[in-house]
Scaffold this motif. Structure first.
Motif, mmCIF file in Angstrom:
data_model
loop_
_atom_site.group_PDB
_atom_site.id
_atom_site.type_symbol
_atom_site.label_atom_id
_atom_site.label_comp_id
_atom_site.label_asym_id
_atom_site.label_seq_id
_atom_site.Cartn_x
_atom_site.Cartn_y
_atom_site.Cartn_z
ATOM 1 N N LEU A 34 20.667 55.906 79.083
ATOM 2 C CA LEU A 34 19.246 56.513 79.403
ATOM 3 C C LEU A 34 19.088 57.037 80.736
ATOM 4 C CD1 LEU A 34 16.526 56.380 78.413
ATOM 5 C CD2 LEU A 34 16.124 54.058 79.083
ATOM 6 N N ASN A 35 19.724 56.697 81.830
ATOM 7 C CA ASN A 35 19.554 57.080 83.155
ATOM 8 C C ASN A 35 20.277 58.462 83.143
ATOM 9 O OD1 ASN A 35 21.807 55.820 82.758
ATOM 10 N ND2 ASN A 35 21.893 54.960 85.010
ATOM 11 N N TYR A 36 21.158 58.847 82.039
ATOM 12 C CA TYR A 36 21.688 60.264 82.312
ATOM 13 C C TYR A 36 20.706 61.334 81.389
ATOM 14 C CZ TYR A 36 26.109 57.888 83.699
ATOM 15 O OH TYR A 36 27.018 57.168 84.722
ATOM 16 N N LEU A 37 19.746 60.852 80.796
ATOM 17 C CA LEU A 37 19.035 61.809 80.133
ATOM 18 C C LEU A 37 18.368 62.695 81.089
ATOM 19 C CD1 LEU A 37 17.619 59.744 77.123
ATOM 20 C CD2 LEU A 37 19.444 61.802 77.087
ATOM 21 N N LYS A 38 17.943 63.936 80.993
ATOM 22 C CA LYS A 38 17.246 64.666 81.631
ATOM 23 C C LYS A 38 15.851 64.681 80.918
ATOM 24 C CE LYS A 38 20.835 67.868 83.182
ATOM 25 N NZ LYS A 38 21.957 66.621 83.166
ATOM 26 N N ASP A 39 14.714 64.999 82.040
ATOM 27 C CA ASP A 39 13.478 64.860 81.592
ATOM 28 C C ASP A 39 13.317 65.537 80.514
ATOM 29 O OD1 ASP A 39 12.970 63.423 83.956
ATOM 30 O OD2 ASP A 39 12.444 64.797 85.183
ATOM 31 N N HIS A 40 13.520 66.941 80.267
ATOM 32 C CA HIS A 40 13.159 67.730 79.251
ATOM 33 C C HIS A 40 13.902 67.040 77.870
ATOM 34 C CE1 HIS A 40 17.355 69.399 79.910
ATOM 35 N NE2 HIS A 40 17.360 69.692 78.883
ATOM 36 N N GLN A 41 15.118 66.351 77.975
ATOM 37 C CA GLN A 41 15.745 65.718 76.867
ATOM 38 C C GLN A 41 14.559 64.273 76.376
ATOM 39 O OE1 GLN A 41 19.377 64.950 78.799
ATOM 40 N NE2 GLN A 41 20.364 66.435 77.178
ATOM 41 N N ILE A 42 14.235 63.712 77.280
ATOM 42 C CA ILE A 42 13.448 62.616 77.037
ATOM 43 C C ILE A 42 12.066 63.099 76.414
ATOM 44 C CG2 ILE A 42 11.732 60.743 78.084
ATOM 45 C CD1 ILE A 42 14.074 60.593 80.310
ATOM 46 N N LEU A 43 11.407 64.071 77.099
ATOM 47 C CA LEU A 43 10.456 64.493 76.386
ATOM 48 C C LEU A 43 10.538 65.170 74.914
ATOM 49 C CD1 LEU A 43 8.545 66.089 79.598
ATOM 50 C CD2 LEU A 43 8.258 64.170 78.466
ATOM 51 N N ALA A 44 11.512 65.854 74.650
ATOM 52 C CA ALA A 44 11.899 66.446 73.595
ATOM 53 C C ALA A 44 12.047 65.278 72.478
ATOM 54 C CB ALA A 44 13.183 67.398 73.528
#
Length: 181
Positions: A34-44
Protein backbone atom coordinates in the motif's frame (compact mmCIF):
# COMPACT_ATOMS: atom_id res chain seq x y z
CA UNK A 1 1.38 0.43 16.00
CA UNK A 2 -0.94 -1.85 14.05
CA UNK A 3 -1.92 0.97 11.70
CA UNK A 4 1.70 1.70 10.73
CA UNK A 5 2.51 -1.97 10.32
CA UNK A 6 -0.49 -2.42 8.03
CA UNK A 7 0.82 0.29 5.73
CA UNK A 8 4.34 -1.12 5.62
CA UNK A 9 3.61 -4.82 5.48
CA UNK A 10 0.06 -5.07 4.20
CA UNK A 11 -0.26 -5.77 0.50
CA UNK A 12 -3.17 -4.30 -1.42
CA UNK A 13 -4.47 -6.37 -4.27
CA UNK A 14 -7.06 -5.50 -6.85
CA UNK A 15 -8.74 -7.95 -9.15
CA UNK A 16 -11.65 -8.37 -11.49
CA UNK A 17 -15.10 -8.29 -10.00
CA UNK A 18 -17.50 -8.17 -12.96
CA UNK A 19 -15.36 -9.30 -15.85
CA UNK A 20 -13.19 -6.18 -15.74
CA UNK A 21 -12.88 -3.35 -18.20
CA UNK A 22 -10.15 -2.13 -20.54
CA UNK A 23 -9.95 1.03 -18.43
CA UNK A 24 -8.87 -0.93 -15.34
CA UNK A 25 -7.16 -3.81 -17.13
CA UNK A 26 -3.77 -2.88 -15.63
CA UNK A 27 -5.16 -3.42 -12.11
CA UNK A 28 -6.54 -6.92 -12.73
CA UNK A 29 -4.53 -9.26 -10.50
CA UNK A 30 -2.51 -6.26 -9.29
CA UNK A 31 -0.55 -6.77 -6.09
CA UNK A 32 1.62 -4.18 -4.33
CA UNK A 33 2.38 -2.80 -0.89
CA UNK A 34 0.00 0.00 0.00
CA UNK A 35 2.72 2.51 0.84
CA UNK A 36 4.33 1.91 -2.59
CA UNK A 37 1.18 2.85 -4.51
CA UNK A 38 1.29 6.22 -6.22
CA UNK A 39 -1.56 8.68 -5.79
CA UNK A 40 -2.92 8.19 -9.30
CA UNK A 41 -2.96 4.42 -8.74
CA UNK A 42 -4.89 4.76 -5.49
CA UNK A 43 -7.45 7.03 -7.14
CA UNK A 44 -7.77 4.74 -10.18
CA UNK A 45 -8.29 1.65 -8.00
CA UNK A 46 -10.88 3.52 -5.93
CA UNK A 47 -12.72 4.59 -9.10
CA UNK A 48 -12.67 0.98 -10.31
CA UNK A 49 -14.11 -0.19 -7.00
CA UNK A 50 -16.79 2.51 -7.06
CA UNK A 51 -17.80 1.39 -10.55
CA UNK A 52 -17.86 -2.25 -9.38
CA UNK A 53 -15.12 -3.13 -11.90
CA UNK A 54 -12.47 -3.94 -9.27
CA UNK A 55 -12.50 -5.51 -5.85
CA UNK A 56 -9.73 -4.85 -3.34
CA UNK A 57 -8.34 -7.07 -0.63
CA UNK A 58 -5.55 -6.62 1.87
CA UNK A 59 -3.10 -9.42 2.43
CA UNK A 60 -1.92 -9.28 6.02
CA UNK A 61 0.02 -11.59 8.30
CA UNK A 62 -2.78 -12.27 10.79
CA UNK A 63 -0.50 -14.08 13.25
CA UNK A 64 1.85 -11.11 13.38
CA UNK A 65 -0.95 -8.67 14.19
CA UNK A 66 -2.41 -11.00 16.80
CA UNK A 67 1.06 -11.17 18.42
CA UNK A 68 1.24 -7.35 18.44
CA UNK A 69 -2.17 -7.09 20.11
CA UNK A 70 -1.20 -9.85 22.53
CA UNK A 71 2.04 -8.08 23.49
CA UNK A 72 0.23 -4.78 24.11
CA UNK A 73 -2.40 -6.47 26.28
CA UNK A 74 0.12 -8.64 28.14
CA UNK A 75 1.92 -5.51 29.32
CA UNK A 76 -1.31 -4.37 30.96
CA UNK A 77 -2.12 -7.73 32.54
CA UNK A 78 0.53 -9.83 34.21
CA UNK A 79 -1.15 -13.16 33.62
CA UNK A 80 -2.84 -13.91 30.30
CA UNK A 81 -5.62 -16.45 30.55
CA UNK A 82 -5.73 -18.89 27.59
CA UNK A 83 -9.18 -17.56 26.81
CA UNK A 84 -7.61 -14.17 26.01
CA UNK A 85 -5.68 -15.68 23.09
CA UNK A 86 -8.91 -16.97 21.54
CA UNK A 87 -10.62 -13.63 22.16
CA UNK A 88 -7.73 -11.74 20.55
CA UNK A 89 -7.78 -14.02 17.52
CA UNK A 90 -11.55 -13.63 17.17
CA UNK A 91 -11.44 -9.86 17.66
CA UNK A 92 -8.71 -9.45 15.05
CA UNK A 93 -10.28 -11.67 12.42
CA UNK A 94 -13.89 -10.53 12.90
CA UNK A 95 -13.66 -6.88 13.89
CA UNK A 96 -10.29 -5.18 13.94
CA UNK A 97 -8.81 -6.40 10.64
CA UNK A 98 -11.62 -4.98 8.52
CA UNK A 99 -11.76 -1.76 10.49
CA UNK A 100 -7.99 -1.18 10.30
CA UNK A 101 -7.77 -1.90 6.58
CA UNK A 102 -10.82 0.18 5.65
CA UNK A 103 -9.59 3.10 7.75
CA UNK A 104 -6.12 2.85 6.23
CA UNK A 105 -7.59 2.72 2.70
CA UNK A 106 -9.80 5.75 3.38
CA UNK A 107 -6.84 7.72 4.73
CA UNK A 108 -4.75 6.75 1.69
CA UNK A 109 -7.55 7.88 -0.64
CA UNK A 110 -7.94 11.14 1.25
CA UNK A 111 -4.19 11.88 1.05
CA UNK A 112 -4.16 11.01 -2.66
CA UNK A 113 -7.13 13.33 -3.28
CA UNK A 114 -5.49 16.19 -1.39
CA UNK A 115 -2.26 15.78 -3.34
CA UNK A 116 -4.17 15.58 -6.63
CA UNK A 117 -5.95 18.84 -5.81
CA UNK A 118 -2.60 20.44 -4.90
CA UNK A 119 -1.06 19.33 -8.20
CA UNK A 120 -4.09 20.64 -10.11
CA UNK A 121 -3.92 24.00 -8.30
CA UNK A 122 -0.19 24.33 -9.00
CA UNK A 123 -0.65 23.47 -12.66
CA UNK A 124 -3.58 25.88 -12.99
CA UNK A 125 -1.63 28.65 -11.28
CA UNK A 126 1.29 28.11 -13.67
CA UNK A 127 -1.02 28.13 -16.68
CA UNK A 128 -2.86 31.26 -15.60
CA UNK A 129 0.31 33.13 -14.66
CA UNK A 130 2.19 32.10 -17.78
CA UNK A 131 3.13 34.98 -20.03
CA UNK A 132 0.87 35.48 -23.04
CA UNK A 133 1.78 34.10 -26.42
CA UNK A 134 4.61 35.75 -28.31
CA UNK A 135 3.25 39.24 -28.96
CA UNK A 136 6.11 40.34 -31.20
CA UNK A 137 4.82 38.25 -34.09
CA UNK A 138 1.11 39.03 -33.88
CA UNK A 139 -1.21 37.29 -36.31
CA UNK A 140 -4.93 36.75 -36.61
CA UNK A 141 -6.13 33.46 -35.06
CA UNK A 142 -8.89 30.96 -35.61
CA UNK A 143 -10.06 29.65 -32.22
CA UNK A 144 -12.29 26.58 -32.02
CA UNK A 145 -14.25 25.02 -29.16
CA UNK A 146 -15.21 21.48 -30.19
CA UNK A 147 -18.65 20.13 -29.43
CA UNK A 148 -20.63 17.41 -31.14
CA UNK A 149 -24.00 18.11 -29.57
CA UNK A 150 -24.27 21.83 -30.14
CA UNK A 151 -21.61 22.17 -32.84
CA UNK A 152 -18.11 23.61 -32.98
CA UNK A 153 -17.88 27.23 -31.92
CA UNK A 154 -15.41 29.15 -34.07
CA UNK A 155 -14.06 32.63 -33.54
CA UNK A 156 -11.66 34.65 -35.64
CA UNK A 157 -9.54 37.00 -33.56
CA UNK A 158 -7.59 39.94 -34.94
CA UNK A 159 -3.91 40.41 -34.26
CA UNK A 160 -4.95 42.72 -31.42
CA UNK A 161 -7.20 40.06 -29.84
CA UNK A 162 -10.51 41.59 -30.96
CA UNK A 163 -13.30 39.30 -32.17
CA UNK A 164 -13.76 39.61 -35.92
CA UNK A 165 -16.29 36.84 -36.46
CA UNK A 166 -18.19 34.19 -34.49
CA UNK A 167 -19.81 31.13 -36.01
CA UNK A 168 -21.00 27.65 -35.10
CA UNK A 169 -20.34 24.66 -37.36
CA UNK A 170 -22.86 21.85 -36.92
CA UNK A 171 -22.56 18.28 -38.13
CA UNK A 172 -25.13 16.75 -40.40
CA UNK A 173 -26.48 13.39 -39.16
CA UNK A 174 -24.55 11.13 -41.52
CA UNK A 175 -21.37 13.22 -41.28
CA UNK A 176 -21.49 13.13 -37.48
CA UNK A 177 -21.82 9.37 -37.50
CA UNK A 178 -18.94 8.95 -39.93
CA UNK A 179 -16.75 11.55 -38.27
CA UNK A 180 -16.70 13.76 -41.38
CA UNK A 181 -17.58 17.42 -41.85
Amino acid sequence: KTKNDTGKNGRKTAGKENGGSKTYEIYNDYNNKLNYLKDHQILAIRRGCDQKMLKITFELDNNRFERIINSVLSKQQHVMHPLYHDAISDAWSRLLRKRCTSRLWKESCKRAEERAVDVFCNNLRKALLAPPADMTNRKAMLVMDPGFQSGIKCAILSDEGLVISLDTVKFMNSAKDNGKQ
